[in-house]
Design an enzyme around this catalytic site. Sequence first.
Site, PDB file in Angstrom:
ATOM      1  N   TRP A 126     -39.420 -32.416  15.831  1.00 17.92           N
ATOM      2  CA  TRP A 126     -40.824 -32.254  16.221  1.00 17.92           C
ATOM      3  C   TRP A 126     -41.615 -31.597  15.102  1.00 17.92           C
ATOM      4  O   TRP A 126     -42.773 -31.936  14.880  1.00 17.92           O
ATOM      5  CB  TRP A 126     -40.912 -31.410  17.490  1.00 17.92           C
ATOM      6  CG  TRP A 126     -42.312 -31.135  17.947  1.00 17.92           C
ATOM      7  CD1 TRP A 126     -43.096 -31.923  18.745  1.00 17.92           C
ATOM      8  CD2 TRP A 126     -43.113 -29.988  17.632  1.00 17.92           C
ATOM      9  NE1 TRP A 126     -44.321 -31.340  18.937  1.00 17.92           N
ATOM     10  CE2 TRP A 126     -44.366 -30.157  18.268  1.00 17.92           C
ATOM     11  CE3 TRP A 126     -42.900 -28.837  16.876  1.00 17.92           C
ATOM     12  CZ2 TRP A 126     -45.390 -29.206  18.170  1.00 17.92           C
ATOM     13  CZ3 TRP A 126     -43.918 -27.895  16.778  1.00 17.92           C
ATOM     14  CH2 TRP A 126     -45.144 -28.084  17.416  1.00 17.92           C
ATOM     15  N   HIS A 127     -40.978 -30.672  14.389  1.00 16.85           N
ATOM     16  CA  HIS A 127     -41.690 -29.964  13.337  1.00 16.85           C
ATOM     17  C   HIS A 127     -41.971 -30.845  12.126  1.00 16.85           C
ATOM     18  O   HIS A 127     -42.928 -30.572  11.383  1.00 16.85           O
ATOM     19  CB  HIS A 127     -40.897 -28.728  12.897  1.00 16.85           C
ATOM     20  CG  HIS A 127     -41.111 -27.538  13.777  1.00 16.85           C
ATOM     21  ND1 HIS A 127     -40.352 -27.295  14.899  1.00 16.85           N
ATOM     22  CD2 HIS A 127     -42.012 -26.519  13.703  1.00 16.85           C
ATOM     23  CE1 HIS A 127     -40.768 -26.168  15.475  1.00 16.85           C
ATOM     24  NE2 HIS A 127     -41.771 -25.685  14.768  1.00 16.85           N
ATOM     25  N   GLY A 128     -41.171 -31.856  11.902  1.00 16.26           N
ATOM     26  CA  GLY A 128     -41.438 -32.699  10.747  1.00 16.26           C
ATOM     27  C   GLY A 128     -40.496 -33.881  10.663  1.00 16.26           C
ATOM     28  O   GLY A 128     -39.363 -33.833  11.133  1.00 16.26           O
TER      29      GLY A 128
END
Length: 471
Positions: free
Chosen positions: A319-321
């Site tokens: 989700w972060h990257g």
Amino acid sequence: MLFNSLEFFLLLIITLLLYWQSSSLYWRQNILLISSFIFYASWSTPYLILFLLLIVIAYFLGLKISQRNQQRWLSASVIFFLSILAIFKYTNFGLALIQNVVKSLGIDIPISPLVIQLPLGISFIVFEFIAYLVDVRRQTTSSEKSLRLFTLFIMLFPHLIAGPICRSNQLIPQLKIKIPFNFHQFTGGIVLLMAGLLLKVGIADGIAPFVDSVFSSSQEVERGSILLGTLGFGVQVFCDFWGYSTMAVGAAQLFGIDIPINFNLPYLATSLREFWRRWHITLSTWLRDYLYIPLGGSRQGNWQTARNLMITMGLCGLWHGAGINFIIWGLLHGFYLVLERGCIHLFKPIKKSFGGKAIGLIWVPFGWLITIGFVSVTWIFFRAKTIEDSFSMLGTLFNPTSAIDLKSAPTSFYILLLAFICLHIPLSKLIDLMQTDKISINWRIVAAGWLLVLSIVMSAGESVQFIYFEF
């Protein structure tokens, strides 16, 4: 329009004047809605149109799920919104993976990356859509009948770009009532704005240049610089996102609206489990309520619990990257949580035999040191540009034959690290007090003034985009 820009404060002041001058709840809602449109349109008008379209779809899906209460509508909705997120965020990552897999089979197919601009706030808004629809299906909240109010719930500009992630039953009821002006709450909001501004422009932006220099040439940097750069990034990302979240809470509070806090001294945690209860709290609780628990949580035995933790944290990393680095970062946190959970069960009999207080005196400093050491080292995967850079930096950092030279950072870097150590606990306590009436209005005004002065004095002089805008 950055929170630390003159344009944002101008929009905020004009909106506040119009909002509190209006005696009509309907027009107060419209004023907030129009300002939210202006705020996002300053980034991109086409993506504002896209967001409004997604909001309309989520609104009608909520009505459909509440009327039929059918699981298949919810499943289709979740798949739809995750697909939208995947198209914008993970298309090029997926193409690169396909190219690498095909290349490993001896077939070289050139695949050029597509030019896709990530819409600001898409990750946070998709999570809010999913939470809303799941809550409607669970009947823990009612579907909102007013499209205008539902749009305001999603688009409310203080939390629009990077959270905190708000639940519908937290925010929508506040939007439906005409909130009376409260001077304690208003001045508290000003203090929160100034505290967040200090964290962002006073500490995070000042540390950023040295951190950027270390990670931009990660394979050529010596051991001491990597150590300082890694510690520096841990402070930078914390102050950057904590600053943004605090400003978001403060801006909402100026309108009489309460949104949840996002941080609670995570670097004082003595376990990784506690760290995640204190770090990015609204994301952690979202992952717990809408992913970890539906997977089975810790109710199905140790192996299933380990699986659920690994899946949850792996997806947290993704989700972060869109990159292998982020997935490894998440999986490492998942593995540590599994290991930590096993150790807690293992030492329970010892704790009973020797007494909880005695073990606590030993564990607290040891647990803090191990937890912060692990969190700091894994930030390398979060910040490094490539997986090769990450392992190169780790190899240098843990090379016992290499000397550690701590003179590579400028004096200002050390001053800001010391400022963070001295200020972050008092600032956290001050932020907590702003949610109460324990400090008089005069002292609130004085605190806001001093925080503004510190922000100006410590400012790096250049507006830097908030880190979490990238996610």
